[in-house]
Write a protein that holds these residues in place. Structure first.
Motif, short mmCIF file in Angstrom:
data_model
loop_
_atom_site.label_atom_id
_atom_site.label_comp_id
_atom_site.label_asym_id
_atom_site.label_seq_id
_atom_site.Cartn_x
_atom_site.Cartn_y
_atom_site.Cartn_z
N ILE A 195 1.02 -1.24 -0.10
CA ILE A 195 -0.15 0.37 0.59
C ILE A 195 0.92 1.39 -0.10
O ILE A 195 0.12 2.58 -0.60
CB ILE A 195 -0.92 -0.11 1.37
N LYS A 196 1.81 1.47 0.66
CA LYS A 196 2.26 2.26 0.92
C LYS A 196 3.94 2.67 -0.54
O LYS A 196 3.87 3.76 -0.76
CB LYS A 196 3.40 2.45 1.72
N GLY A 197 3.74 1.65 -0.92
CA GLY A 197 4.43 1.68 -2.72
C GLY A 197 3.71 2.10 -3.27
O GLY A 197 4.12 2.82 -4.15
N ILE A 198 2.58 2.31 -3.74
CA ILE A 198 1.60 2.29 -4.42
C ILE A 198 1.20 3.81 -4.08
O ILE A 198 1.38 5.01 -5.63
CB ILE A 198 0.19 1.35 -4.35
N ALA A 199 0.88 4.48 -3.22
CA ALA A 199 1.28 5.53 -2.28
C ALA A 199 1.89 6.59 -3.45
O ALA A 199 1.74 7.33 -3.41
CB ALA A 199 0.95 5.41 -0.88
N MET A 200 3.26 5.52 -2.60
CA MET A 200 4.62 7.19 -2.60
C MET A 200 3.98 7.10 -4.99
O MET A 200 5.67 8.13 -5.09
CB MET A 200 5.68 6.37 -2.35
N LEU A 201 3.63 5.98 -4.97
CA LEU A 201 4.24 5.89 -6.40
C LEU A 201 3.27 6.83 -7.10
O LEU A 201 3.64 7.80 -8.03
CB LEU A 201 3.86 4.77 -7.28
N ILE A 202 1.93 6.91 -6.49
CA ILE A 202 0.86 7.75 -7.33
C ILE A 202 1.81 9.67 -6.68
O ILE A 202 0.82 10.08 -7.21
CB ILE A 202 -0.11 7.85 -6.24
N ILE A 203 2.17 9.14 -5.15
CA ILE A 203 1.92 10.86 -5.02
C ILE A 203 3.56 12.08 -6.10
O ILE A 203 3.44 12.35 -6.10
CB ILE A 203 3.40 10.86 -3.30
N MET A 204 4.84 10.36 -6.49
CA MET A 204 5.93 11.00 -7.01
C MET A 204 4.99 11.44 -8.51
O MET A 204 5.24 12.62 -9.19
CB MET A 204 6.89 10.03 -6.97
N LEU A 205 3.74 10.45 -9.13
CA LEU A 205 3.54 11.02 -10.40
C LEU A 205 2.25 11.97 -10.36
O LEU A 205 2.80 12.96 -10.45
CB LEU A 205 1.87 9.81 -10.34
N GLY A 206 2.08 12.36 -9.15
CA GLY A 206 1.17 13.68 -9.53
C GLY A 206 1.41 14.67 -8.91
O GLY A 206 1.48 15.69 -9.65
N HIS A 207 3.01 14.64 -7.99
CA HIS A 207 4.30 15.81 -8.21
C HIS A 207 4.61 15.94 -9.38
O HIS A 207 4.56 17.55 -9.98
CB HIS A 207 4.83 15.96 -6.94
N CYS A 208 5.25 15.13 -10.10
CA CYS A 208 5.57 15.52 -11.78
C CYS A 208 4.49 15.92 -12.52
O CYS A 208 4.49 16.86 -13.32
CB CYS A 208 6.48 14.33 -12.30
N SER A 209 3.22 15.28 -12.68
CA SER A 209 2.05 15.79 -13.59
C SER A 209 2.48 17.32 -13.65
O SER A 209 1.28 17.72 -13.90
CB SER A 209 1.20 14.66 -13.19
N GLY A 210 2.46 17.49 -12.20
CA GLY A 210 1.66 19.26 -12.19
C GLY A 210 2.18 20.36 -12.76
O GLY A 210 1.38 21.32 -13.61
N HIS A 211 3.50 19.55 -13.76
CA HIS A 211 4.24 21.07 -14.44
C HIS A 211 4.61 20.19 -16.14
O HIS A 211 4.82 21.14 -16.80
CB HIS A 211 6.10 20.45 -13.83
N TYR A 212 3.04 19.23 -16.60
CA TYR A 212 3.00 19.33 -17.65
C TYR A 212 1.92 19.71 -18.19
O TYR A 212 1.06 20.17 -17.56
CB TYR A 212 3.12 17.71 -17.48
#
Length: 334
Positions: free
Chosen positions: A42-59
């Motif tokens: 669960i934490k693994g999925i959470a962290m990938l989602i968080i990183m994806l959300g942070h990075c996508s904000g610049h696209y």
């Protein structure tokens, strides 16, 4: 074609997770609902989602994935509340603050110290960051606040701690910022799931019920996600009404993932998700310092992901060695 950066990044992450499952020998893991391996995934999925959300904000079009960050944090809080209460049930409050300081505050303090040469601030600002008075990482003082509440309620009001935790969470809708207020239910729910894990595990054996619950959470969250887009609702931004709407997006969608994972044992045993979950906190601390530098480009995001994983693994290994040395030293002295 910057519009393609987001789907390409999503596909790269999904492909990496899938390939890791194929090329890695099967592992003997505990797959039951909310086992240690389950919550680590669960934490693994959470962290990938968080990183994806942070990075996508610049696209271009990145706003579509804005909810990812909040959903990931909600997942992390559910797993954290669950894990903390599991530790409490086994050890009560023995060494409670020593473990929390070593595992949560110390990595944060070290990464803040290491970052000084790259983003110099005044000594006054530096010490305020160290003690979490002015903190770049909003999540750190937020989760430490929950730890304080957990310790206090478990020590002085054990019979009423669950209901008080929910009351405290709901109260944040009225006085905390949107980022924090939308997480009103996550931590307390993790504690409740630990207290009643036998019952939760019993209903997870009924596949149709699991599908119904997961789908229900998903549709409920999606309804409020659509509702949030209405201009009249957005006029309430900054108020408890909008915070509640945000909560009813992030929490149900995170619960849909928690419950839905029970339908896919391969997800729980995925080696990349387990690895990511193991170093999730370090990943959060490391990537958060640098994700604003990707500048809407794809390659910098890929470099950020790879570099953050490498640095976080080294950082996690160092933290574990320091923790073990301190804890074992204390045991030998006693």
């Amino acid at each position: 074609m910057e519009i393609l950066n987001i789907p390409i990044l999503v596909m790269l992450i999904a492909a990496t997770v899938y390939i890791s499952q194929i090329i890695t020998p099967p592992q003997k893991l505990r797959l039951e609902f909310l086992s240690l391996d389950y919550t680590t995934a669960i934490k693994g999925i959470a962290m990938l989602i968080i990183m994806l959300g942070h990075c996508s904000g610049h696209y271009v079009g990145g706003r579509l994935l804005t909810p990812c960050g909040g959903i990931g944090v909600s997942l992390f809080l559910i797993a954290s509340g669950y894990g903390l209460n599991e530790s409490f049930l086994k050890h009560r409050l023995a060494d409670f603050w020593k473990k929390r300081i070593l595992r949560v505050w110390m990595p944060y303090a070290l990464i803040t110290l290491i970052a000084v040469p790259f983003c110099w601030v005044s000594w006054s600002d530096f010490w305020q960051q160290i003690v979490c008075v002015r903190c770049l990482y909003w999540f750190v003082p937020y989760v430490l606040g929950w730890y304080v509440g957990f310790w206090f309620l478990s020590k002085w009001f054990p019979k009423f701690r669950l209901s008080i935790m929910y009351a405290l969470g709901i109260s944040t809708l009225f006085w905390m910022s949107e980022l924090q207020a939308e997480q009103a239910l996550g931590f307390a729910t993790g504690v409740v799931m630990s207290e009643h894990k036998t019952w939760f595990r019993s209903i997870m054996h009924v596949k149709k019920l699991v599908v119904t619950i997961a789908l229900g959470f998903f549709l409920f969250g999606c309804c409020f996600l659509i509702l949030k887009q209405i201009p009249m609702i957005r006029e309430w931004a900054g108020t408890w009404v909008f915070n509640l709407c945000q909560t009813l997006v992030k929490f149900p969608l995170s619960m849909a993932i928690v419950v839905g994972m029970n339908l896919s044992p391969r997800t729980v045993r995925n080696p990349l998700l387990i690895f990511t979950g193991t170093i999730a906190y370090e990943l959060y601390l490391v990537h958060f310092r640098f994700y604003t530098l990707i500048g809407g480009k794809l390659w910098p995001a890929i470099v950020l992901f790879v570099g953050a994983f490498l640095v976080s693994w080294i950082f996690h290994t160092l933290i574990i060695k320091i923790n073990n040395a301190i804890l074992w030293g204390d045991k030998n002295r006693s």
